[in-house]
Design a protein around this motif. Sequence first.
Motif, short mmCIF file in Angstrom:
data_model
loop_
_atom_site.label_atom_id
_atom_site.label_comp_id
_atom_site.label_asym_id
_atom_site.label_seq_id
_atom_site.Cartn_x
_atom_site.Cartn_y
_atom_site.Cartn_z
N ARG A 1 96.56 96.49 56.94
CA ARG A 1 95.12 96.35 57.00
C ARG A 1 94.67 95.83 55.64
NH1 ARG A 1 96.44 100.43 60.40
NH2 ARG A 1 97.05 101.77 58.69
N PRO A 2 93.57 95.08 55.58
CA PRO A 2 93.12 94.57 54.27
C PRO A 2 92.63 95.72 53.39
CG PRO A 2 91.52 94.03 55.99
CD PRO A 2 92.71 94.64 56.68
N PHE A 3 93.20 95.84 52.22
CA PHE A 3 92.81 96.90 51.31
C PHE A 3 91.37 96.71 50.84
CE2 PHE A 3 96.87 98.95 49.41
CZ PHE A 3 97.38 99.14 50.67
N CYS A 4 90.75 97.82 50.47
CA CYS A 4 89.38 97.79 49.97
C CYS A 4 89.15 99.03 49.11
CB CYS A 4 88.39 97.75 51.13
SG CYS A 4 88.45 99.20 52.20
N LEU A 5 87.98 99.13 48.53
CA LEU A 5 87.61 100.31 47.75
C LEU A 5 87.44 101.50 48.69
CD1 LEU A 5 86.73 101.59 45.02
CD2 LEU A 5 84.38 100.91 45.60
N LEU A 6 88.08 102.61 48.36
CA LEU A 6 87.98 103.84 49.15
C LEU A 6 87.30 104.92 48.33
CD1 LEU A 6 91.65 104.06 50.49
CD2 LEU A 6 89.73 102.78 51.47
N HIS A 7 86.53 105.74 48.97
CA HIS A 7 85.94 106.90 48.32
C HIS A 7 86.99 108.00 48.20
CE1 HIS A 7 83.65 110.66 47.97
NE2 HIS A 7 82.69 109.92 47.43
N ALA A 8 87.72 108.23 49.28
CA ALA A 8 88.85 109.17 49.36
C ALA A 8 88.46 110.66 49.33
CB ALA A 8 89.90 108.87 48.30
N ASP A 9 87.17 110.95 49.49
CA ASP A 9 86.73 112.35 49.55
C ASP A 9 85.40 112.44 50.31
OD1 ASP A 9 86.91 115.10 49.09
OD2 ASP A 9 85.97 114.97 47.11
N LEU A 10 85.33 111.74 51.43
CA LEU A 10 84.08 111.69 52.19
C LEU A 10 83.93 112.91 53.08
CD1 LEU A 10 84.12 107.94 53.29
CD2 LEU A 10 82.61 108.99 51.59
N HIS A 11 83.02 113.77 52.71
CA HIS A 11 82.66 114.94 53.53
C HIS A 11 81.19 115.25 53.29
CE1 HIS A 11 82.85 117.54 49.96
NE2 HIS A 11 83.95 116.89 49.66
N ARG A 12 80.68 116.19 54.06
CA ARG A 12 79.22 116.41 54.08
C ARG A 12 78.63 116.73 52.71
NH1 ARG A 12 81.44 120.20 57.32
NH2 ARG A 12 80.62 119.18 59.17
N GLU A 13 79.37 117.33 51.82
CA GLU A 13 78.81 117.68 50.51
C GLU A 13 78.72 116.47 49.58
OE1 GLU A 13 80.82 121.09 48.94
OE2 GLU A 13 80.50 122.22 50.78
N ASN A 14 79.35 115.37 49.98
CA ASN A 14 79.30 114.17 49.14
C ASN A 14 78.37 113.09 49.70
OD1 ASN A 14 80.94 115.17 47.15
ND2 ASN A 14 82.82 114.37 48.04
N PHE A 15 77.53 113.48 50.65
CA PHE A 15 76.51 112.59 51.18
C PHE A 15 75.14 113.17 50.84
CE2 PHE A 15 79.92 111.73 54.35
CZ PHE A 15 80.07 110.38 54.12
N ILE A 16 74.24 112.30 50.39
CA ILE A 16 72.86 112.72 50.08
C ILE A 16 71.91 111.74 50.76
CG2 ILE A 16 71.14 112.94 48.26
CD1 ILE A 16 73.35 113.78 46.38
N VAL A 17 70.88 112.28 51.39
CA VAL A 17 69.82 111.45 51.94
C VAL A 17 68.61 111.65 51.02
CG1 VAL A 17 68.33 111.00 53.92
CG2 VAL A 17 70.70 111.73 54.29
N ASP A 18 68.13 110.55 50.43
CA ASP A 18 67.02 110.67 49.48
C ASP A 18 65.67 110.70 50.21
OD1 ASP A 18 66.26 108.02 50.03
OD2 ASP A 18 67.09 107.21 48.17
N SER A 19 64.60 110.78 49.47
CA SER A 19 63.25 110.89 50.05
C SER A 19 62.84 109.66 50.85
CB SER A 19 62.22 111.18 48.95
OG SER A 19 62.25 110.13 48.00
N ASP A 20 63.50 108.52 50.61
CA ASP A 20 63.24 107.30 51.38
C ASP A 20 64.20 107.18 52.57
OD1 ASP A 20 61.19 106.46 49.66
OD2 ASP A 20 62.65 105.50 48.31
N ARG A 21 64.94 108.27 52.84
CA ARG A 21 65.90 108.34 53.95
C ARG A 21 67.07 107.37 53.77
NH1 ARG A 21 65.18 111.56 57.75
NH2 ARG A 21 66.11 110.34 59.43
N LYS A 22 67.37 107.06 52.52
CA LYS A 22 68.55 106.24 52.23
C LYS A 22 69.73 107.17 52.01
CE LYS A 22 66.14 102.37 50.10
NZ LYS A 22 65.87 101.67 48.84
N LEU A 23 70.88 106.76 52.53
CA LEU A 23 72.10 107.55 52.41
C LEU A 23 72.88 107.13 51.16
CD1 LEU A 23 74.06 109.62 53.73
CD2 LEU A 23 75.14 107.65 54.87
#
Length: 195
Positions: free
Chosen positions: A34-56
Amino acid sequence: MQNLERFKFLFEALGVDGDSFKSLRKHVSGLKERPFCLLHADLHRENFIVDSDRKLWTIDWELAMFGDPLYDLATHLYLMRYPLRQERRMTEQWCTTVEKIRPGSSNGVEVDLPRLLDYKRAQSVFTDVIREALSLDAEPDHRRRLARAGAKLRRILADAAVPLGLDSVPSAGRIVSALEQWHHDHASDRSSGWQ
């Protein structure tokens, strides 16, 4: 090498040895390209934030790396522990989205995703065994902590038995005994400040 010597007894007491690595390599060999790309490698609910403009926003990029995009999905699914129906839906949505952005990124998902999830299960054995062993000093009465650690590590070892090639999984009691022995054997390390 220092950590190998420090934890070797503990892993061997749990049935995890050099053959486990050979088994894991064999278990995940033959992954599709598969074509390699930048990975976060720790994606879980505590590493997602929704700001006041509803941007993730995604935070905590300390494990980021360049690699197989399917690894990021496997990591996310492993950490989130979705019910099966949600896991399937998440996988379908991920494949649809990633193919629009980077064609070929979901190549072989049906075969490779289960293998990468097994890899994550095996990886967790090493992380969690060491974490539990080192945390015994954090609680003054580590007897209670030992009982929880024994049950937790038994589940983790059972989940990783196939990719690690384990013929059997030790009982929670045997895991507790191994942790106690390791803790006892490394008392001088702790008093000399080795962490």
